[in-house]
Design an enzyme around this catalytic site. Sequence first.
Site, short mmCIF file in Angstrom:
data_model
loop_
_atom_site.label_atom_id
_atom_site.label_comp_id
_atom_site.label_asym_id
_atom_site.label_seq_id
_atom_site.Cartn_x
_atom_site.Cartn_y
_atom_site.Cartn_z
NE ARG A 188 -15.51 -0.87 -9.37
CZ ARG A 188 -15.89 -2.06 -9.83
NH1 ARG A 188 -15.41 -3.15 -9.28
NH2 ARG A 188 -16.76 -2.16 -10.81
NE ARG A 195 -19.38 -7.15 -17.53
CZ ARG A 195 -18.68 -6.88 -16.46
NH1 ARG A 195 -17.86 -7.77 -15.96
NH2 ARG A 195 -18.79 -5.74 -15.88
NE ARG A 226 -20.93 -1.30 -12.61
CZ ARG A 226 -20.53 -1.31 -11.34
NH1 ARG A 226 -20.60 -0.20 -10.62
NH2 ARG A 226 -20.03 -2.40 -10.81
NE ARG A 238 -17.46 -2.44 -5.46
CZ ARG A 238 -17.69 -3.08 -6.61
NH1 ARG A 238 -17.40 -4.34 -6.73
NH2 ARG A 238 -18.21 -2.44 -7.63
CE LYS A 244 -18.72 -9.88 -12.11
NZ LYS A 244 -19.89 -9.12 -11.61
P1 AP5 Z 1 -17.99 -7.74 -5.33
O1 AP5 Z 1 -17.42 -9.07 -4.98
O2 AP5 Z 1 -17.05 -6.59 -5.49
O3 AP5 Z 1 -18.98 -7.90 -6.60
P2 AP5 Z 1 -18.65 -8.05 -8.12
O4 AP5 Z 1 -19.62 -9.03 -8.69
O5 AP5 Z 1 -17.19 -8.33 -8.33
O6 AP5 Z 1 -19.06 -6.61 -8.60
P3 AP5 Z 1 -18.38 -5.63 -9.64
O7 AP5 Z 1 -19.05 -4.30 -9.41
O8 AP5 Z 1 -16.89 -5.66 -9.57
O9 AP5 Z 1 -18.87 -6.26 -10.96
P4 AP5 Z 1 -18.98 -5.57 -12.30
O10 AP5 Z 1 -19.22 -6.76 -13.14
O11 AP5 Z 1 -20.00 -4.50 -12.41
O12 AP5 Z 1 -17.60 -4.80 -12.45
P5 AP5 Z 1 -16.24 -5.16 -13.17
O13 AP5 Z 1 -15.14 -4.70 -12.33
O14 AP5 Z 1 -16.24 -6.56 -13.66
O15 AP5 Z 1 -19.08 -7.37 -4.21
C1 AP5 Z 1 -19.76 -6.13 -4.23
C2 AP5 Z 1 -20.04 -5.70 -2.78
O16 AP5 Z 1 -20.94 -6.63 -2.17
C3 AP5 Z 1 -18.79 -5.65 -1.88
O17 AP5 Z 1 -18.89 -4.56 -1.01
C4 AP5 Z 1 -18.84 -6.99 -1.11
O18 AP5 Z 1 -18.24 -6.87 0.17
C5 AP5 Z 1 -20.35 -7.21 -1.02
N1 AP5 Z 1 -20.70 -8.64 -1.04
C6 AP5 Z 1 -20.18 -9.62 -1.82
N2 AP5 Z 1 -20.77 -10.80 -1.58
C7 AP5 Z 1 -21.71 -10.56 -0.60
C8 AP5 Z 1 -22.65 -11.39 0.09
N3 AP5 Z 1 -22.76 -12.70 -0.17
N4 AP5 Z 1 -23.45 -10.80 1.02
C9 AP5 Z 1 -23.34 -9.45 1.30
N5 AP5 Z 1 -22.45 -8.63 0.68
C10 AP5 Z 1 -21.66 -9.18 -0.25
O19 AP5 Z 1 -16.35 -4.24 -14.49
C11 AP5 Z 1 -16.28 -2.83 -14.39
C12 AP5 Z 1 -16.42 -2.24 -15.79
O20 AP5 Z 1 -15.31 -2.69 -16.62
C13 AP5 Z 1 -17.66 -2.64 -16.58
O21 AP5 Z 1 -18.79 -1.83 -16.24
C14 AP5 Z 1 -17.18 -2.43 -18.02
O22 AP5 Z 1 -17.18 -1.07 -18.35
C15 AP5 Z 1 -15.73 -2.91 -17.95
N6 AP5 Z 1 -15.63 -4.35 -18.25
C16 AP5 Z 1 -15.16 -5.34 -17.43
N7 AP5 Z 1 -15.23 -6.53 -18.03
C17 AP5 Z 1 -15.74 -6.32 -19.26
C18 AP5 Z 1 -16.07 -7.17 -20.35
N8 AP5 Z 1 -15.88 -8.51 -20.30
N9 AP5 Z 1 -16.60 -6.61 -21.46
C19 AP5 Z 1 -16.78 -5.28 -21.57
N10 AP5 Z 1 -16.51 -4.41 -20.56
C20 AP5 Z 1 -15.99 -4.94 -19.42
#
Ligand code: AP5
Length: 216
Positions: free
Chosen positions: A162, A92, A173, A129, A14
């Site tokens: 992270r 989410r 997660r 990552r 994402k």
């Molecule tokens: P990356 O692009 O960073 O993936 P991502 O989908 O953004 O992963 P996140 O871990 O950020 O998602 P998340 O939903 O768990 O965390 P968030 O920050 O939203 O890519 C990941 C890795 O893969 C990187 O190293 C990249 O280089 C690699 N990659 C990418 N694309 C690739 C490809 N095509 N091929 C190979 N490699 C690739 O949330 C964190 C926390 O915040 C949650 O756990 C929760 O506690 C809280 N939170 C956030 N939003 C909410 C909500 N709406 N409701 C409740 N709690 C929330």
Amino acid sequence: MINLALIAPPGGGKGTQAEKITRTLNIPHISTGDIFRSIVKGEYAGSFPVSEILNYMNRGLLVPDDIVVKITLERLGQDDCENGFLLDGFPRTLNQAEMFDKLSSNKRLNYVILIDVEEESLIKRLTGRRSCPKCGRIYNIYFSPPLKEGLCDEDGEGLVIRNDDKEETVRKRLEVYKTDTKPLVDYYKKQNILAKVDGNKFVDEVFKQIMEVLKA
Ligand code: AP5
């Protein structure tokens, strides 16, 4: 106007895709995960239950819906969201989606893109990552390493891991994604605004699929 939300499992790409889409379309990138990380660091204006938020994040759990919805709606009320926006990581849960539909009035979503990725590759993506604390650029030590180990190509800043990318938290997660977030797929299918792309491909190929959806 594009009011877009990206749905994907943790590590589904994402953040990586959001960076490219928002640069191309010139719309703001609103990541609830990034907002929570800045709240925890004391870098986001407003008063929030910081230790409660941190406690959920560090255990791989979702922050309560009322907190997330309030923060997202406030952010969308800012001027830069007048001509479209990209939501990364929100909604989410079904409850978040329903609350958002009820309260967002003129900011309703017209595109929801599901980035579908096979589970086996997600652990490696997340544990590998690294990100730049200064410019936010995302790397992966296995798939897209920086030119110099541990340093950002853009600004030479030391890359960081992270807190919630430890394997045990990552597994939690992924479990939460399956139980709480996956039901959103049917919710948006019924609204006729859901498109699915294959997130197992290289970053540029995934981006191409997304742009095709948005141009259609
Ligand atoms: P990356 O692009 O960073 O993936 P991502 O989908 O953004 O992963 P996140 O871990 O950020 O998602 P998340 O939903 O768990 O965390 P968030 O920050 O939203 O890519 C990941 C890795 O893969 C990187 O190293 C990249 O280089 C690699 N990659 C990418 N694309 C690739 C490809 N095509 N091929 C190979 N490699 C690739 O949330 C964190 C926390 O915040 C949650 O756990 C929760 O506690 C809280 N939170 C956030 N939003 C909410 C909500 N709406 N409701 C409740 N709690 C929330």
